[in-house]
Motif scaffolding. Structure first.
Motif, PDB file in Angstrom:
ATOM      1  N   UNK A 132       0.619  -0.884   0.644  1.00  0.00           N
ATOM      2  CA  UNK A 132       0.165  -0.298  -0.061  1.00  0.00           C
ATOM      3  C   UNK A 132       0.595   1.186  -0.023  1.00  0.00           C
ATOM      4  N   UNK A 174       2.259   5.728  -3.866  1.00  0.00           N
ATOM      5  CA  UNK A 174       2.762   7.440  -4.054  1.00  0.00           C
ATOM      6  C   UNK A 174       4.750   7.000  -3.667  1.00  0.00           C
ATOM      7  N   UNK A 194       5.260   7.705  -7.395  1.00  0.00           N
ATOM      8  CA  UNK A 194       4.786   8.616  -7.823  1.00  0.00           C
ATOM      9  C   UNK A 194       5.720   9.336  -7.743  1.00  0.00           C
ATOM     10  N   UNK A 195       6.222   9.321  -6.166  1.00  0.00           N
ATOM     11  CA  UNK A 195       7.598  10.442  -6.395  1.00  0.00           C
ATOM     12  C   UNK A 195       8.645   9.846  -7.199  1.00  0.00           C
ATOM     13  N   UNK A 237       9.945  13.309  -8.544  1.00  0.00           N
ATOM     14  CA  UNK A 237      10.861  13.937  -7.404  1.00  0.00           C
ATOM     15  C   UNK A 237      12.452  13.615  -7.897  1.00  0.00           C
ATOM     16  N   UNK A 260      -4.052   5.090 -10.307  1.00  0.00           N
ATOM     17  CA  UNK A 260      -4.210   5.646 -10.321  1.00  0.00           C
ATOM     18  C   UNK A 260      -2.780   7.689 -10.445  1.00  0.00           C
ATOM     19  N   UNK A 267      -2.338  10.171 -13.091  1.00  0.00           N
ATOM     20  CA  UNK A 267      -1.594  12.069 -12.631  1.00  0.00           C
ATOM     21  C   UNK A 267      -0.598  11.492 -13.329  1.00  0.00           C
ATOM     22  N   UNK A 270      -4.363  14.331   5.139  1.00  0.00           N
ATOM     23  CA  UNK A 270      -4.444  15.170   3.989  1.00  0.00           C
ATOM     24  C   UNK A 270      -4.024  16.864   4.753  1.00  0.00           C
ATOM     25  N   UNK A 303      -4.836   6.358   0.264  1.00  0.00           N
ATOM     26  CA  UNK A 303      -3.856   6.132  -0.825  1.00  0.00           C
ATOM     27  C   UNK A 303      -3.994   7.394  -1.258  1.00  0.00           C
ATOM     28  N   UNK A 304      -4.864   7.976  -1.862  1.00  0.00           N
ATOM     29  CA  UNK A 304      -5.154   8.791  -3.106  1.00  0.00           C
ATOM     30  C   UNK A 304      -4.994  10.177  -2.021  1.00  0.00           C
ATOM     31  N   UNK A 305      -4.947  10.332  -0.857  1.00  0.00           N
ATOM     32  CA  UNK A 305      -4.533  11.676  -0.363  1.00  0.00           C
ATOM     33  C   UNK A 305      -2.752  11.388  -0.286  1.00  0.00           C
ATOM     34  N   UNK A 306      -2.301  10.676  -0.365  1.00  0.00           N
ATOM     35  CA  UNK A 306      -0.899  10.517  -0.282  1.00  0.00           C
ATOM     36  C   UNK A 306      -0.116  11.054  -1.918  1.00  0.00           C
ATOM     37  N   UNK A 307      -1.122  10.005  -3.575  1.00  0.00           N
ATOM     38  CA  UNK A 307      -0.468  10.680  -4.499  1.00  0.00           C
ATOM     39  C   UNK A 307      -1.205  12.199  -4.352  1.00  0.00           C
ATOM     40  N   UNK A 308      -2.315  12.704  -4.096  1.00  0.00           N
ATOM     41  CA  UNK A 308      -2.137  14.269  -3.816  1.00  0.00           C
ATOM     42  C   UNK A 308      -1.726  15.444  -3.481  1.00  0.00           C
ATOM     43  N   UNK A 359       2.365  13.465  -2.109  1.00  0.00           N
ATOM     44  CA  UNK A 359       3.304  13.660  -2.907  1.00  0.00           C
ATOM     45  C   UNK A 359       4.346  12.881  -1.542  1.00  0.00           C
ATOM     46  N   UNK A 360       3.369  12.720  -0.220  1.00  0.00           N
ATOM     47  CA  UNK A 360       3.964  12.538   1.051  1.00  0.00           C
ATOM     48  C   UNK A 360       3.264  11.240   1.545  1.00  0.00           C
ATOM     49  N   UNK A 404     -11.170  14.821  -0.157  1.00  0.00           N
ATOM     50  CA  UNK A 404      -9.828  15.456  -0.002  1.00  0.00           C
ATOM     51  C   UNK A 404      -9.671  16.128  -0.813  1.00  0.00           C
ATOM     52  N   UNK A 453     -10.287  19.712   1.641  1.00  0.00           N
ATOM     53  CA  UNK A 453      -9.670  19.292   3.336  1.00  0.00           C
ATOM     54  C   UNK A 453     -10.652  19.666   3.494  1.00  0.00           C
TER      55      UNK A 453
END
Lengths: 154, 154, 154, 154, 154
Positions: A41, A45, A48-49, A53, A84, A88, C48, C83-88, C90-91, E87, E90
């Protein structure tokens, strides 16, 4: 020079990331960025990083979901997130999952994890350097880790 | 001239992309961009890239999900991603999936894969060039690959 | 100084957030932001907000999904959102879920909730300060709360 | 003048779009944009395009998911996409789905498809022109196509 | 002054929105915006509009998913959308769902719907005005509608 990202997990029971790195280095000259996260899980991210990055042109996300029902759900969540992340970033992330119950014993499971990691590493090399090779394989029943099943007899 | 994207997989056991390309070329004059990816989970971002990086006006995403439970989950993840890709681009991506267990043998499966690919290619032609034809078919029980079931008797 | 966010729930039956805070403070010097929400479905946006409004560099989201079928679905929805929150952002948001039916009695469940919270807190410390340690653990079968299962014998 | 979008499918076995258009025209003066797509999975982006490219203030998305397990999954994917499309546009898309196995025979199914299309068309009229009417119906057990079940006896 | 959004459904069989409004007004001085939509799948965008177009600081989304399998899927889709809406904004949206099969008869179901609506309204008041109270309740097994289960004995 192209950059390939590799992310795997501490949860897995075989060093899938190392197999992928080795296969890439035997076949092509590319910059490799490798990181490891706790579980599947965390792969979306992390991938994506690596793209946003670390400048990766493509990423291989490797994991071994457990055999329990709850683990299957985690794998589904991870896969959804990996798709996803690709949407993105407009960048391919090749998911390499071997479920812990795919092998009949530890030896077969380890073999499968190594082979699937290596064969998908080759897919990534082709996607990055020879996309026309994949078009030639369209509809030919390619499998990673198991034997190819081939085109339907008709 | 309109551009139609075609993306299929090396996992499938029939060259669905070729059938779709052939059907389009027999029916309409359009530019075609074709690529192939390993499996159905790679279709969403491949389709989105065809739209955003290759200028496609519509995309046909073709795949053959396997017969195992895990394969069904992959298909679901791919479908979810294909819908997301459409929403992110305001562009239709027509999904053409034939499940490996839809045919009773290899011959029937191949036939179904070819027919569904061709009939959805015609849907794409209509969506792009004759959208009013689809309104005329509203509620008429159209099926792709199988025989149409028709309007309810009432 | 790095900032670590901690969010847990009033639904859980063990103070997971306190265990995580304690483990972090024993191991590293970091700023901690802690909040509590009603249930696991409130964790995604809370995480988030910790990242985007409170400047957290990483977040630990802790929860105890109930044992009923409906609770499992809630957990799945929460995980998807995390998981979505991470993708939005990058954390990384490290999810620490202990299902109410994972322990055979209240004592074992409490033990498991404490240990998994603490071990994932250490993962977060490593991800933030020593990411190379995780690469060394790649494929070694790490588990949080339960005993590690180790690398496959092959 | 308000614009109402109507999108239905060629897969359905009853002309749901026509029923919705007719009901709206009997009740209110509004501009109507109607399109038809192949199946329910094409509804999300079609609805979003009606909103963003055709200026619709609200959309009715009508479909008849098939009776097979795979069809149920398609319906789920479509519904998820329809909700996403709404969130991306801050505009309501009223989903009108009648599952092929909801009627005991073709006649009952056709009746249900017509009634649900018409009753949801009235919901759309109220949402657009008389939102206060819906607040008055809060908690009254409204059903579309079937008889209303009413408020709980307590 | 803070603004609290309330959205419920005409599908539900108890006026959940009224109970939530009443509980808030008994406990705190806040501006309330209330709307009603047909069903739970309409809650996500309605909640998002309350936040983005009506300036709500937090929203309570109340619904009664039906007892059938298909209704459970609708509830899952709605929940997923409610998390997405949070999300994207916020902002917390507290979901208050009572499944139609949670009560043994109409009287118990109505009681449960009222109590859960009221207790979650209090959660919202605390989240908005006294977030520190929730941290004090971390891990104490709070339940809404049913009796609290408390902290694990260990």
């Amino acid at each position: 020079m192209k950059t390939i990202g590799i992310v795997d997990t501490t949860f897995a029971r075989f060093n899938m990331g190392r197999a992928a790195v080795d296969e890439i280095q035997q076949n092509v000259s590319a910059k490799i960025k490798r990181i490891t996260v706790p579980g599947v899980k965390d792969l979306p991210v992390a991938s994506k990083k690596l793209i946003e990055e670390e400048g990766c042109d493509i990423v291989i996300a490797l994991g071994m979901p457990g055999a329990k029902e709850q683990d299957k759900i985690c794998a589904h969540e991870a896969s959804t997130g990996i798709i996803q992340a690709q949407l993105m970033t407009n960048t391919h992330i090749i998911e390499v999952f071997v479920h812990e119950d795919e092998g009949k014993d530890e030896k077969e499971l380890a073999f499968l994890m190594e082979m699937r990691s290596r064969e998908h590493a080759l897919n990534v090399v082709n996607m990055l350097f020879h996309p026309e090779k994949l078009v030639k394989q369209a509809g030919t029943g390619q499998r990673q880790g198991f034997e190819d099943v081939g085109t339907l007899r008709h």
